[in-house]
Design a protein around this motif. Structure first.
Motif, short mmCIF file in Angstrom:
data_model
loop_
_atom_site.label_atom_id
_atom_site.label_comp_id
_atom_site.label_asym_id
_atom_site.label_seq_id
_atom_site.Cartn_x
_atom_site.Cartn_y
_atom_site.Cartn_z
N UNK A 249 -38.76 -25.66 85.41
CA UNK A 249 -37.97 -24.45 85.30
C UNK A 249 -36.75 -24.63 84.41
N UNK A 250 -36.19 -25.83 84.38
CA UNK A 250 -35.08 -26.12 83.46
C UNK A 250 -35.55 -25.93 82.02
N UNK A 251 -36.78 -26.33 81.79
CA UNK A 251 -37.36 -26.25 80.44
C UNK A 251 -37.56 -24.80 80.00
N UNK A 252 -37.91 -23.93 80.96
CA UNK A 252 -38.19 -22.53 80.58
C UNK A 252 -37.04 -21.59 80.90
N UNK B 133 -46.31 -38.80 76.46
CA UNK B 133 -46.91 -38.33 75.21
C UNK B 133 -47.05 -36.80 75.23
N UNK B 134 -47.45 -36.26 76.36
CA UNK B 134 -47.65 -34.81 76.47
C UNK B 134 -46.34 -34.04 76.29
N UNK B 135 -45.22 -34.71 76.54
CA UNK B 135 -43.91 -34.07 76.41
C UNK B 135 -43.25 -34.34 75.05
N UNK C 233 -48.62 -22.18 74.48
CA UNK C 233 -48.73 -23.53 73.91
C UNK C 233 -47.93 -24.53 74.74
N UNK C 234 -46.72 -24.15 75.10
CA UNK C 234 -45.90 -25.04 75.93
C UNK C 234 -46.59 -25.30 77.27
N UNK D 178 -42.52 -23.50 85.25
CA UNK D 178 -42.37 -22.98 83.90
C UNK D 178 -42.55 -21.46 83.87
N UNK D 179 -43.54 -20.96 84.60
CA UNK D 179 -43.83 -19.52 84.60
C UNK D 179 -42.69 -18.70 85.23
#
Lengths: 297, 297
Positions: B59-62, B273-275, B204-205, B196-197
């Motif tokens: 959630x910080x990311x979005x 790697x995914x990040x 894509x993210x 995230x949602x």
């Protein structure tokens, strides 16, 4: 083309619910196969489909699209069946027969019955949260929230807890009513509200429908108690007389048979009264009230 | 003001999850009291809150609002705790200790444990379907559908069924992975995606986050298996060595301890790697991957 008579309509709608459930449940060939097979075993091929019938009837009143209404009916029935599967388990009612077939923990095993109930509950919310199911996503959220509230600790599951706590106790009629308003009433109310919410419906109409559904929910339980006391196992498709055997308070044990029948008539009248402001679009709901009060199984 | 260091952040967020759950669960004074008390007994005051932590970090990311994210965290934890309560029951793992306390069926009784699990599952969907929880109702529906899909017969509950069927059997590493991708992996993936949602996020993210979460989910299980084989009951807060005692296949039983540790390192690298395409907004997710791989409890 005139509308089909009630018994034909009911048979059609029960078929419709059956087909919708067949399509909505994961196929038995999808892994984990045994779980999916058991979910289908207990959900398909039986049941009066009272909650789907109520949802379909309420959906006629609000002009709900077929696909939305089918999803609502499936979600309601998944919740209902999950509660039956768990209720039949040895630590609850320990019942071996349901809808004329061995219960899940008898046909499979206890662990599978636990998971089947768990997965059927999730399936209900899976079905009802599918993208673009309702024309308006906010209305779809409202339907989901109504279903969750009706099923959980302040609804159906709470009613089961009250039921557990009441075994062997003397209940007043008021306490019995509180139990049933939770245990069976909450989901029956949700059935009517969700059917209506699948289409366009005003808040005022929802209030009348909720009053109808509250009466129907109690009516359903009163009739169930009468049947449990008077019908035999073969007619019921489940073990008869089990309430008395389990020392469970029922309307019949508290009010007696004659007064229970009078109460059923009173609740039917209340349900009719709640629909007084609607026209022919509420015909099926009216017929369902009469069907519930006069059913023999 | 610089960001708090990871251990401080984690302690804060665990507190945040605890407070959010305290507020989201029905009060113990609301009827049926015993059910609500038992729901709170098993949910509050313990647990690593891994799924809430992952949701908060995503959630910080979005840029998710606090209230949406708290609800997401509570819904995830309710699903997780329901699965623990049912998993501990006599017909499943028959475990007496969880998070350092007697399990629900020991503290209360089996029927209550069944209903507590049932009601906690419903509670999750109740919380996540609250009106106006997300800025966009369609995004909220997507979160609900993601949670349902991750929890049900094709997710967590399905993983439990595969687990049941695998007791006493020789599994290949691939079969073990399929089981864990369902049993624990699905809900961990849902935790990251739902976090995230709860904010604004591109498809894509979400794909990158899903790759991260898939690695983390397996990592979590590999580390769990290592700990079950090497730690003691007091450290774990649950019965140690129970996998071997129950003849359950684990990464340690299939790969051995050294190779299991190598696999954990590999999965941590995959998660990083995914990040790779994200900046500092993914710091907490990176730190969580390292925390999971190095945890001692």
């Amino acid at each position: 083309m005139s509308a089909p008579k009630f018994t034909d309509w009911m048979a059609q709608q029960q078929q419709r619910a059956e087909h919708a459930l067949e399509a909505a449940l994961p196929a038995a060939g999808i892994a984990p196969e045994r779980l999916h097979e058991a979910m289908r075993y207990t959900t398909l091929g039986g049941g009066k489909r009272v909650r789907p019938l109520l949802a379909f009837a309420a959906g006629e009143l609000s002009g709900a699209p077929v696909a939305s209404l089918n999803a609502v009916a499936c979600a309601l029935e998944c919740i209902h069946v999950y509660s039956l599967v768990h209720d039949d388990m040895p630590c609850m009612d320990d019942d071996a027969l349901r809808r004329g077939k061995p219960t899940v923990h008898v046909q499979y095993d206890e662990a599978t019955a636990l998971l089947v109930g768990d997965a059927l509950q999730t399936q209900a919310f899976d079905i009802l949260s599918a993208p673009d199911l309702f024309a308006d996503p906010a209305r779809q959220l409202r339907a989901l929230h109504t279903l969750a509230r009706a099923s959980g600790s302040r609804g159906m599951a709470g009613g089961q807890a009250i039921d557990l706590a009441s075994v062997g106790k003397e209940l007043t009629r008021a306490e019995l009513e509180v139990m049933h308003l939770h245990k069976t009433g909450a989901l029956i109310r949700a059935a009517v509200l969700l059917g209506a919410l699948a289409g366009e419906v005003s808040d005022e109409a929802l209030q009348h429908l909720d009053r109808y559904a509250k009466s129907i929910g109690l009516l359903f339980q009163v009739v169930d108690d009468i049947l449990d006391a008077t019908a035999d196992t073969a007619t019921l498709g489940k073990t008869a007389g089990k309430d008395a055997a389990n020392d469970k308070p029922t309307y019949v044990s508290i009010l007696g048979l004659a007064e229970s029948r009078a109460l059923a008539a009173e609740l039917t009248a209340e349900a009719e009264q709640a629909l007084a402001g609607f026209g022919s679009e509420a015909s099926r709901l009216r017929e369902l009230a009469h069907y519930i009060t006069s059913r023999q199984f």
